[in-house]
Design an enzyme around this catalytic site. Structure first.
Site, short mmCIF file in Angstrom:
data_model
loop_
_atom_site.label_atom_id
_atom_site.label_comp_id
_atom_site.label_asym_id
_atom_site.label_seq_id
_atom_site.Cartn_x
_atom_site.Cartn_y
_atom_site.Cartn_z
N GLU A 193 37.69 42.08 46.15
CA GLU A 193 38.29 43.17 45.51
C GLU A 193 38.21 44.41 46.41
O GLU A 193 39.31 45.17 46.46
CB GLU A 193 37.16 43.73 44.52
CG GLU A 193 37.12 42.59 43.40
CD GLU A 193 36.09 41.51 43.47
OE1 GLU A 193 35.33 41.12 42.37
OE2 GLU A 193 35.57 41.07 44.44
N HIS B 160 34.09 41.19 50.30
CA HIS B 160 34.55 40.58 48.91
C HIS B 160 36.43 40.88 48.63
O HIS B 160 36.90 41.91 49.07
CB HIS B 160 33.92 41.41 47.82
CG HIS B 160 32.68 41.09 47.94
ND1 HIS B 160 31.67 41.10 46.77
CD2 HIS B 160 31.48 40.79 48.80
CE1 HIS B 160 30.46 40.74 46.98
NE2 HIS B 160 30.26 40.53 48.29
N CYS C 70 31.40 42.01 41.06
CA CYS C 70 29.73 42.41 40.99
C CYS C 70 29.55 43.75 41.10
O CYS C 70 30.56 44.74 41.16
CB CYS C 70 29.34 41.87 42.27
SG CYS C 70 29.90 42.80 43.99
N CYS D 93 31.56 45.84 44.01
CA CYS D 93 32.94 45.97 43.75
C CYS D 93 33.28 46.71 42.50
O CYS D 93 34.16 47.49 42.34
CB CYS D 93 33.42 44.46 43.38
SG CYS D 93 33.34 43.56 45.03
#
Length: 152
Positions: free
Chosen positions: A54, A52, A82, A85
């Protein structure tokens, strides 16, 4: 630079992700006014659920700074983090999170639920809605394009 200018940097990374067929999310980590980490979604290309934006940006910042504690950092991300993260943000002690688009399906910093309210050992400041129209538009355009491709 201010929050909007850093978010524009994250948006540019999100556009790069979208051009690669990835969900267009981008992130930058800022420490003392300097971008020290960058990332964009790369789950499909990297064949890895952990890639992801992040996580990539936090990893990049930790490597550049030579440590895992990002206690003076602000993370700018185009879409609300999410749960995975949010956990990485809390564990790396990010001081402040600024996101663009809220995510009512997966958002873990205020939309679906709020990981910062769980009484964990660190609570970052969270600011949402920075350049939200641009961030939401990028996501909407990406998913509209996917739907059109599936029809043909």
């Amino acid at each position: 630079m201010n929050d909007k200018e850093y978010m524009k940097k994250a948006l540019a990374l999100a556009e790069k992700a979208g051009s690669l067929g990835e969900v267009p999310i981008g992130a930058v980590v800022v420490w003392d006014g300097e971008i020290v980490g960058e990332g964009y979604n790369f789950r499909e290309g990297g064949k890895n659920a952990l890639l992801h934006a992040e996580i990539m940006a936090i990893d990049s910042a930790c490597k550049k700074l030579g440590g895992w504690r990002l206690h003076k950092a602000t993370l700018y991300v185009t879409v609300e983090p999410c749960i995975m993260c949010a956990g990485a943000i809390i564990n790396s002690r990010v001081k402040r999170v600024v996101y663009g688009a809220a995510d009512p399906r997966f958002g873990a910093m205020g939309s679906l639920f709020d990981a910062t309210k769980l009484g964990l050992n660190h609570t970052p400041e969270v600011v949402g809605g920075v350049l939200s129209d641009e961030c939401e538009g990028l996501m909407a355009d990406f998913f509209q394009s996917l739907r059109e491709k599936r029809k043909s």
